[in-house]
Design a protein around this motif. Structure first.
Motif, mmCIF file in Angstrom:
data_model
loop_
_atom_site.group_PDB
_atom_site.id
_atom_site.type_symbol
_atom_site.label_atom_id
_atom_site.label_comp_id
_atom_site.label_asym_id
_atom_site.label_seq_id
_atom_site.Cartn_x
_atom_site.Cartn_y
_atom_site.Cartn_z
ATOM 1 N N VAL A 347 12.094 -48.050 -54.706
ATOM 2 C CA VAL A 347 12.903 -48.422 -56.137
ATOM 3 C C VAL A 347 12.694 -47.254 -56.999
ATOM 4 O O VAL A 347 13.701 -46.850 -57.669
ATOM 5 N N ALA A 348 11.699 -46.705 -57.087
ATOM 6 C CA ALA A 348 11.311 -45.527 -58.026
ATOM 7 C C ALA A 348 12.093 -44.125 -57.517
ATOM 8 O O ALA A 348 12.765 -43.440 -58.618
ATOM 9 N N ILE A 349 12.430 -44.183 -56.603
ATOM 10 C CA ILE A 349 13.024 -43.086 -55.982
ATOM 11 C C ILE A 349 14.572 -43.147 -56.329
ATOM 12 O O ILE A 349 15.205 -42.189 -56.823
ATOM 13 N N ASP A 350 15.183 -44.303 -56.255
ATOM 14 C CA ASP A 350 16.479 -44.530 -56.253
ATOM 15 C C ASP A 350 16.706 -44.601 -58.037
ATOM 16 O O ASP A 350 17.810 -43.919 -58.462
ATOM 17 N N ALA A 351 15.792 -45.026 -58.806
ATOM 18 C CA ALA A 351 15.867 -44.727 -60.173
ATOM 19 C C ALA A 351 15.786 -43.603 -60.520
ATOM 20 O O ALA A 351 16.548 -43.031 -61.542
ATOM 21 N N ARG A 352 15.181 -42.674 -60.003
ATOM 22 C CA ARG A 352 15.139 -41.273 -60.271
ATOM 23 C C ARG A 352 16.442 -40.571 -59.782
ATOM 24 O O ARG A 352 16.923 -39.873 -60.831
ATOM 25 N N ALA A 353 16.819 -40.850 -58.632
ATOM 26 C CA ALA A 353 18.195 -40.371 -58.249
ATOM 27 C C ALA A 353 19.485 -40.952 -59.468
ATOM 28 O O ALA A 353 20.259 -40.106 -59.402
ATOM 29 N N GLN A 354 19.415 -41.984 -59.722
ATOM 30 C CA GLN A 354 20.370 -42.355 -60.522
ATOM 31 C C GLN A 354 20.301 -41.462 -61.838
ATOM 32 O O GLN A 354 21.468 -41.082 -62.487
ATOM 33 N N HIS A 355 18.987 -41.242 -62.505
ATOM 34 C CA HIS A 355 18.546 -40.602 -63.695
ATOM 35 C C HIS A 355 19.059 -39.077 -63.553
ATOM 36 O O HIS A 355 19.496 -38.460 -64.415
ATOM 37 N N ARG A 356 18.786 -38.569 -62.333
ATOM 38 C CA ARG A 356 18.767 -37.263 -62.134
ATOM 39 C C ARG A 356 19.789 -36.811 -60.735
ATOM 40 O O ARG A 356 19.275 -36.526 -59.806
ATOM 41 N N PRO A 357 20.827 -37.144 -60.936
ATOM 42 C CA PRO A 357 21.795 -37.148 -59.567
ATOM 43 C C PRO A 357 21.849 -35.754 -58.814
ATOM 44 O O PRO A 357 22.329 -35.583 -57.824
ATOM 45 N N ASP A 358 21.706 -34.651 -59.711
ATOM 46 C CA ASP A 358 21.584 -33.312 -59.185
ATOM 47 C C ASP A 358 20.272 -32.837 -58.233
ATOM 48 O O ASP A 358 20.341 -31.805 -57.873
ATOM 49 N N GLU A 359 19.173 -33.609 -58.572
ATOM 50 C CA GLU A 359 18.087 -33.245 -57.936
ATOM 51 C C GLU A 359 17.802 -33.530 -56.493
ATOM 52 O O GLU A 359 18.421 -34.909 -56.257
ATOM 53 N N LEU A 360 17.242 -33.003 -55.858
ATOM 54 C CA LEU A 360 16.990 -33.275 -54.212
ATOM 55 C C LEU A 360 16.137 -34.729 -54.291
ATOM 56 O O LEU A 360 15.139 -34.788 -54.826
ATOM 57 N N ARG A 361 16.923 -35.534 -53.579
ATOM 58 C CA ARG A 361 16.208 -36.909 -53.409
ATOM 59 C C ARG A 361 15.040 -36.777 -52.365
ATOM 60 O O ARG A 361 15.395 -36.409 -51.209
ATOM 61 N N TYR A 362 13.758 -37.440 -52.534
ATOM 62 C CA TYR A 362 13.006 -37.706 -51.548
ATOM 63 C C TYR A 362 13.153 -38.771 -50.612
ATOM 64 O O TYR A 362 13.717 -39.736 -51.030
ATOM 65 N N THR A 363 13.079 -38.563 -49.207
ATOM 66 C CA THR A 363 13.306 -39.470 -48.255
ATOM 67 C C THR A 363 11.708 -40.094 -48.038
ATOM 68 O O THR A 363 10.976 -39.311 -47.373
ATOM 69 N N TYR A 364 11.755 -41.166 -48.156
ATOM 70 C CA TYR A 364 10.385 -41.995 -47.942
ATOM 71 C C TYR A 364 10.486 -42.729 -46.611
ATOM 72 O O TYR A 364 11.270 -43.878 -46.428
ATOM 73 N N ALA A 365 9.763 -42.078 -45.531
ATOM 74 C CA ALA A 365 9.958 -42.582 -44.242
ATOM 75 C C ALA A 365 9.850 -44.018 -44.166
ATOM 76 O O ALA A 365 10.856 -44.537 -43.108
ATOM 77 N N PRO A 366 9.010 -44.777 -44.384
ATOM 78 C CA PRO A 366 8.692 -46.318 -44.181
ATOM 79 C C PRO A 366 10.229 -46.969 -44.792
ATOM 80 O O PRO A 366 10.409 -48.250 -44.176
ATOM 81 N N PHE A 367 11.037 -46.489 -45.581
ATOM 82 C CA PHE A 367 12.384 -47.427 -45.933
ATOM 83 C C PHE A 367 13.366 -46.677 -45.569
ATOM 84 O O PHE A 367 14.450 -46.960 -46.239
ATOM 85 N N VAL A 368 13.411 -45.839 -44.682
ATOM 86 C CA VAL A 368 14.713 -45.381 -44.106
ATOM 87 C C VAL A 368 15.654 -46.395 -43.605
ATOM 88 O O VAL A 368 15.120 -47.199 -42.764
ATOM 89 N N GLY A 369 16.614 -46.547 -43.731
ATOM 90 C CA GLY A 369 17.748 -47.536 -43.444
ATOM 91 C C GLY A 369 17.522 -48.879 -44.347
ATOM 92 O O GLY A 369 18.542 -49.510 -44.116
#
Length: 395
Positions: A347-369
């Motif tokens: 959820v934190a990764i997505d919150a950050r992506a929404q706030h900083r859409p131009d930043e490279l988003r991290y992919t957290y392996a256990p939640f891929v998909g």
């Protein structure tokens, strides 16, 4: 909290001003040792996308590393604003319903009390049985100035629930990548806490090693208890910084009473160094390493946003022995609990992506998909973030 048997005690308490004078030479020597070791620089990656081998080797050699300029100035401003608000809304003292302005205090509906108060310049844990008794010696406790308040905020828990900026920080791509490089792509969280050391008031943290569960594990190695990040919101100086004893993460459990006794009873350990940082720098410290901090008798604040990560293999199926609260006394960390606590990262990764859409988003392996199930929105805040620290993974 009760005292353990025969803790090493500080001598007669100096005044705040005397403490500043008494520490001056030691602080200068510590700064010199820190500069000679260095062990700092910007985040760099190797061709494989993992932390650059030079940095990884330096971390494992010394037990810490200081990453410079990881968090940019805009994000530091956001964090400072949110932290200041949470401190301002703290209960006027432990157990109070109101803040100092007479308003309902923040966090009264949280399942886990978010604030820890201490007496100014005190050592709340040293020489007690708190936190599995790992704080074996008591730090010097200077007498605060006459106009000091009776208590001050020392720790704030539950940052991902309390502060939007802190939830976004939890998904910072560089911090996630560092965690992956050290603990593997399936790394899992530990807990989080914000250390507040106000000028002339902030308490100390007695010398200790963090891990308690795996010291006798036949598969023990330097990384089995994980590490902690500290994101620094203000400059840290020798007078208010976290201090570490480099290399102590390699040698197992250390008798700190004996170490202090060999130092003529002084807690000013001669082989320790302060982690000197600028705002936006991030330290990573191995949880085996001896570390602590002195009472902040200086004129500079330190606010350190602290959160840690483990290897999955150190946690799954383990009964953690670091009892942060009585509710943890008989809990085994099964896959369900680990998944639930780890979902905060998603959820934190997505919150950050929404706030900083131009930043490279991290992919957290256990939640891929599973990304769509853990988008940041009201429903996932209530399902995942609210009272998330009931599921901390303390070892």
């Amino acid at each position: 909290m009760t005292d353990v048997a025969d803790p090493v005690r500080a001598s007669d308490a100096p005044t705040r001003a005397q403490h500043v004078a008494d520490m001056a030479e030691y602080l200068a020597d510590g700064e010199d040792r820190a500069h000679r070791i260095g062990n700092k620089g910007p985040v760099r990656y190797g061709p494989d996308g993992k932390l650059h081998p030079d940095i990884a080797d330096a971390y494992w050699q010394h037990g810490f590393y200081i990453f410079e300029g990881v968090v940019d100035a805009d994000e530091i401003d956001e964090l400072r604003t949110d932290v200041a608000e949470v401190i301002e809304r703290a209960p006027v003292h432990k157990g109070a319903a109101l803040d100092k302005a007479g308003r309902p205090a923040f966090g009264r509906d949280f399942a886990v009390e978010p604030y820890t108060h201490v007496k100014p310049l005190s050592d709340p844990w040293g020489g007690t049985d708190a936190l599995a008794g790992r704080h074996q010696v008591q730090m010097d406790q200077p007498t605060p100035d006459a106009d000091a308040p009776p208590n001050v905020v020392f720790l704030i828990f539950g940052m991902c629930q309390s502060m939007p900026s802190a939830l976004r920080l939890y998904g910072h791509p560089d911090l996630m990548s560092i965690a992956e490089s050290i603990n593997g792509g399936d790394f899992v969280p530990y807990n989080d806490a914000i250390f507040v050391k106000e000028p002339g008031l902030g308490g100390s943290v007695a010398w200790h090693q963090d891990g308690v569960t795996h010291w006798d594990n036949p598969n023990w190695d330097m990384g089995i208890h994980g590490f902690n990040f500290q994101v620094q919101l203000y400059e840290t100086t020798a007078a208010n910084a976290l201090w570490v004893v480099p290399g102590t993460h390699k040698v197992g459990r250390i008798d700190l009473r004996e170490k202090v006794a060999r130092n003529d009873g002084s807690v000013m350990l001669p082989d320790a160094i302060p982690l000197l940082c600028q705002p936006g720098d991030v330290t990573v410290v191995n949880r085996h390493m001896v570390h602590g901090s002195y009472a902040n008798t200086s004129t500079g604040p330190r606010i350190s946003i602290t959160f840690g990560f483990h290897r999955r293999s150190s946690v799954v199926g383990v009964a953690g022995q670091l009892r942060v609260s009585a509710r943890d006394a008989t809990i085994v960390y099964d896959e369900a609990r680990v998944f639930k606590r780890s979902s905060v990262i998603a959820v934190a990764i997505d919150a950050r992506a929404q706030h900083r859409p131009d930043e490279l988003r991290y992919t957290y392996a256990p939640f891929v998909g599973l990304e769509d199930e853990f988008r940041f929105k009201d429903e996932t805040f209530d399902r995942v973030i609210r009272d998330y620290n009931l599921n901390d993974l303390a070892i």
